[in-house]
Design a protein around this motif. Structure first.
Motif, PDB file in Angstrom:
ATOM      1  N   LYS A 140      -3.662  29.903  11.953  1.00 50.50           N
ATOM      2  CA  LYS A 140      -2.380  29.821  12.669  1.00 50.50           C
ATOM      3  C   LYS A 140      -1.511  28.781  11.970  1.00 50.50           C
ATOM      4  N   VAL A 141      -0.333  29.217  11.489  1.00 51.83           N
ATOM      5  CA  VAL A 141       0.499  28.316  10.690  1.00 51.83           C
ATOM      6  C   VAL A 141       1.827  27.971  11.357  1.00 51.83           C
ATOM      7  N   GLY A 142       2.375  28.881  12.175  1.00 48.16           N
ATOM      8  CA  GLY A 142       3.666  28.646  12.802  1.00 48.16           C
ATOM      9  C   GLY A 142       4.520  29.902  12.768  1.00 48.16           C
ATOM     10  N   GLN A 143       5.727  29.795  13.272  1.00 42.73           N
ATOM     11  CA  GLN A 143       6.559  30.976  13.499  1.00 42.73           C
ATOM     12  C   GLN A 143       7.206  31.543  12.233  1.00 42.73           C
ATOM     13  N   THR A 144       7.077  32.860  12.070  1.00 43.78           N
ATOM     14  CA  THR A 144       7.792  33.671  11.082  1.00 43.78           C
ATOM     15  C   THR A 144       7.548  33.221   9.640  1.00 43.78           C
ATOM     16  N   VAL A 145       6.411  33.638   9.126  1.00 37.47           N
ATOM     17  CA  VAL A 145       6.077  33.373   7.722  1.00 37.47           C
ATOM     18  C   VAL A 145       6.998  34.187   6.825  1.00 37.47           C
ATOM     19  N   LYS A 146       7.569  33.540   5.809  1.00 35.11           N
ATOM     20  CA  LYS A 146       8.441  34.228   4.848  1.00 35.11           C
ATOM     21  C   LYS A 146       7.831  34.219   3.443  1.00 35.11           C
ATOM     22  N   GLY A 147       7.675  33.034   2.878  1.00 32.38           N
ATOM     23  CA  GLY A 147       7.179  32.938   1.505  1.00 32.38           C
ATOM     24  C   GLY A 147       5.769  32.380   1.454  1.00 32.38           C
ATOM     25  N   ILE A 148       4.973  32.905   0.505  1.00 37.64           N
ATOM     26  CA  ILE A 148       3.636  32.362   0.241  1.00 37.64           C
ATOM     27  C   ILE A 148       3.505  32.214  -1.270  1.00 37.64           C
TER      28      ILE A 148
ATOM     29  N   VAL B 264      -2.222  26.552  -1.192  1.00 33.45           N
ATOM     30  CA  VAL B 264      -1.376  27.692  -0.854  1.00 33.45           C
ATOM     31  C   VAL B 264      -0.229  27.180   0.017  1.00 33.45           C
ATOM     32  N   TYR B 265       1.008  27.494  -0.386  1.00 32.85           N
ATOM     33  CA  TYR B 265       2.196  26.979   0.292  1.00 32.85           C
ATOM     34  C   TYR B 265       2.858  28.109   1.081  1.00 32.85           C
ATOM     35  N   VAL B 266       3.078  27.849   2.374  1.00 30.00           N
ATOM     36  CA  VAL B 266       3.606  28.860   3.289  1.00 30.00           C
ATOM     37  C   VAL B 266       4.901  28.333   3.913  1.00 30.00           C
ATOM     38  N   THR B 267       5.998  29.116   3.768  1.00 26.06           N
ATOM     39  CA  THR B 267       7.271  28.699   4.381  1.00 26.06           C
ATOM     40  C   THR B 267       7.472  29.431   5.700  1.00 26.06           C
ATOM     41  N   LEU B 268       8.020  28.713   6.682  1.00 28.38           N
ATOM     42  CA  LEU B 268       8.238  29.242   8.025  1.00 28.38           C
ATOM     43  C   LEU B 268       9.730  29.247   8.339  1.00 28.38           C
ATOM     44  N   VAL B 269      10.303  30.428   8.500  1.00 32.79           N
ATOM     45  CA  VAL B 269      11.736  30.570   8.697  1.00 32.79           C
ATOM     46  C   VAL B 269      12.198  29.972  10.023  1.00 32.79           C
ATOM     47  N   ASN B 270      11.456  30.224  11.089  1.00 32.23           N
ATOM     48  CA  ASN B 270      11.894  29.793  12.420  1.00 32.23           C
ATOM     49  C   ASN B 270      11.485  28.368  12.769  1.00 32.23           C
ATOM     50  N   GLU B 271      11.038  27.630  11.776  1.00 31.85           N
ATOM     51  CA  GLU B 271      10.710  26.218  11.989  1.00 31.85           C
ATOM     52  C   GLU B 271      11.409  25.377  10.935  1.00 31.85           C
ATOM     53  N   ASN B 272      12.731  25.678  10.748  1.00 23.97           N
ATOM     54  CA  ASN B 272      13.576  24.941   9.803  1.00 23.97           C
ATOM     55  C   ASN B 272      12.997  24.925   8.395  1.00 23.97           C
ATOM     56  N   ASN B 273      12.469  26.104   7.999  1.00 27.15           N
ATOM     57  CA  ASN B 273      11.888  26.260   6.657  1.00 27.15           C
ATOM     58  C   ASN B 273      10.788  25.244   6.357  1.00 27.15           C
ATOM     59  N   LYS B 274      10.047  24.931   7.387  1.00 20.77           N
ATOM     60  CA  LYS B 274       8.882  24.054   7.239  1.00 20.77           C
ATOM     61  C   LYS B 274       7.889  24.672   6.265  1.00 20.77           C
ATOM     62  N   VAL B 275       7.218  23.839   5.474  1.00 18.67           N
ATOM     63  CA  VAL B 275       6.197  24.303   4.532  1.00 18.67           C
ATOM     64  C   VAL B 275       4.829  23.821   5.002  1.00 18.67           C
ATOM     65  N   VAL B 276       3.920  24.779   5.166  1.00 16.02           N
ATOM     66  CA  VAL B 276       2.538  24.465   5.541  1.00 16.02           C
ATOM     67  C   VAL B 276       1.667  24.620   4.302  1.00 16.02           C
ATOM     68  N   VAL B 277       0.759  23.688   4.080  1.00 14.80           N
ATOM     69  CA  VAL B 277      -0.128  23.746   2.921  1.00 14.80           C
ATOM     70  C   VAL B 277      -1.544  24.091   3.376  1.00 14.80           C
ATOM     71  N   ILE B 278      -2.099  25.157   2.799  1.00 12.74           N
ATOM     72  CA  ILE B 278      -3.470  25.572   3.079  1.00 12.74           C
ATOM     73  C   ILE B 278      -4.337  25.212   1.878  1.00 12.74           C
ATOM     74  N   GLN B 279      -5.465  24.588   2.137  1.00 16.19           N
ATOM     75  CA  GLN B 279      -6.422  24.306   1.067  1.00 16.19           C
ATOM     76  C   GLN B 279      -7.409  25.466   0.985  1.00 16.19           C
ATOM     77  N   ASP B 280      -7.306  26.228  -0.100  1.00 16.99           N
ATOM     78  CA  ASP B 280      -8.193  27.377  -0.285  1.00 16.99           C
ATOM     79  C   ASP B 280      -9.546  26.914  -0.818  1.00 16.99           C
ATOM     80  N   SER B 281     -10.583  27.718  -0.573  1.00 19.41           N
ATOM     81  CA  SER B 281     -11.929  27.403  -1.056  1.00 19.41           C
ATOM     82  C   SER B 281     -12.781  28.656  -0.975  1.00 19.41           C
TER      83      SER B 281
END
Length: 223
Positions: free
Chosen positions: A176-184, A193-210
């Motif tokens: 679960k990352v947040g509202q409306t994923v746009k870019g990965i 892995v960088y995830v941008t969220l449109v409906n959260e002021n273009n917030k970027v969430v970082v996922i550590q892959d493994s």
């Protein structure tokens, strides 16, 4: 906006793709049935191709030979740049940006509620996965692959990103990352892995892959 070389009009751009081997920029306008090829050094128009369709988003092959163009909600198009023609069309109502996986010779695209796996060479559908439900909350959302782990990151419902093992096409985990994923986007050297969220002021969430060996080692949001 870029002015059409044929008419005294302006057209909104759908997508821009760079062919590094040919030093050429390919532009697909939204409401104009042409593909524009710009010289990568001068940024001036070199050629334009009438492909008799109107695309929305696209991707280019690693060697710059083919453009893969989405006609929103209608079809998925393979355009041969050298031959200057459409060579194949799949009647898939695609909503995502295509992701080209040269390593595994695959293309990943998605419609509402379904992920498609397409053979890169034959342009035939290899698999359709309703168990990997792509979220079409916003058109043109990204799908991305980490070639180091062979994990595919897909926007799914409930404000989440699902991590899919391409070897088995099974979901490893859903984050679960947040509202409306746009870019990965993926950094395969750090496995971030960088995830941008449109409906959260273009917030970027970082996922550590493994590559998980235990439940605790599954990909997760990096704090």
């Amino acid at each position: 906006f870029i002015k059409s070389p044929r008419e005294d009009k302006h057209y909104p751009l759908a997508s821009i793709n760079l062919s590094k081997p040919h030093n050429t920029i390919y532009i697909v306008p939204v409401t104009y049935p042409y593909i524009w090829a710009l010289n990568g050094s001068s940024n001036k128009l070199a050629e334009e191709f009438n492909y008799k369709r109107k695309g929305t988003v696209s991707a280019i092959s690693e060697h710059g030979d083919f453009l893969y163009i989405v006609r929103a909600g209608e079809e998925f198009i393979k355009f041969d740049i050298k031959a200057k023609e459409v060579v194949s069309v799949l009647p898939i109502p695609v909503n995502s940006i295509p992701f080209i996986d040269e390593k595994n010779n695959l293309i990943f695209v998605a419609t509402s509620y379904k992920l498609y796996v397409i053979d890169l060479k034959t342009f035939k559908i290899k698999d359709e996965r309703e168990d990997i439900p792509f979220s079409a909350a916003i058109f043109g959302a990204s799908i991305a692959l980490n070639p180091t782990t062979n994990h595919l990151f897909v926007p799914t419902y409930n404000d989440s990103v699902s991590v899919v093992d391409v070897n088995t096409m099974k979901i490893i985990t859903t984050i679960k990352v947040g509202q409306t994923v746009k870019g990965i986007a993926v950094n395969s050297k750090t496995n971030k892995v960088y995830v941008t969220l449109v409906n959260e002021n273009n917030k970027v969430v970082v996922i550590q892959d493994s590559v998980p060996q235990t439940e605790e080692q599954k990909p997760k949001i990096k704090k």
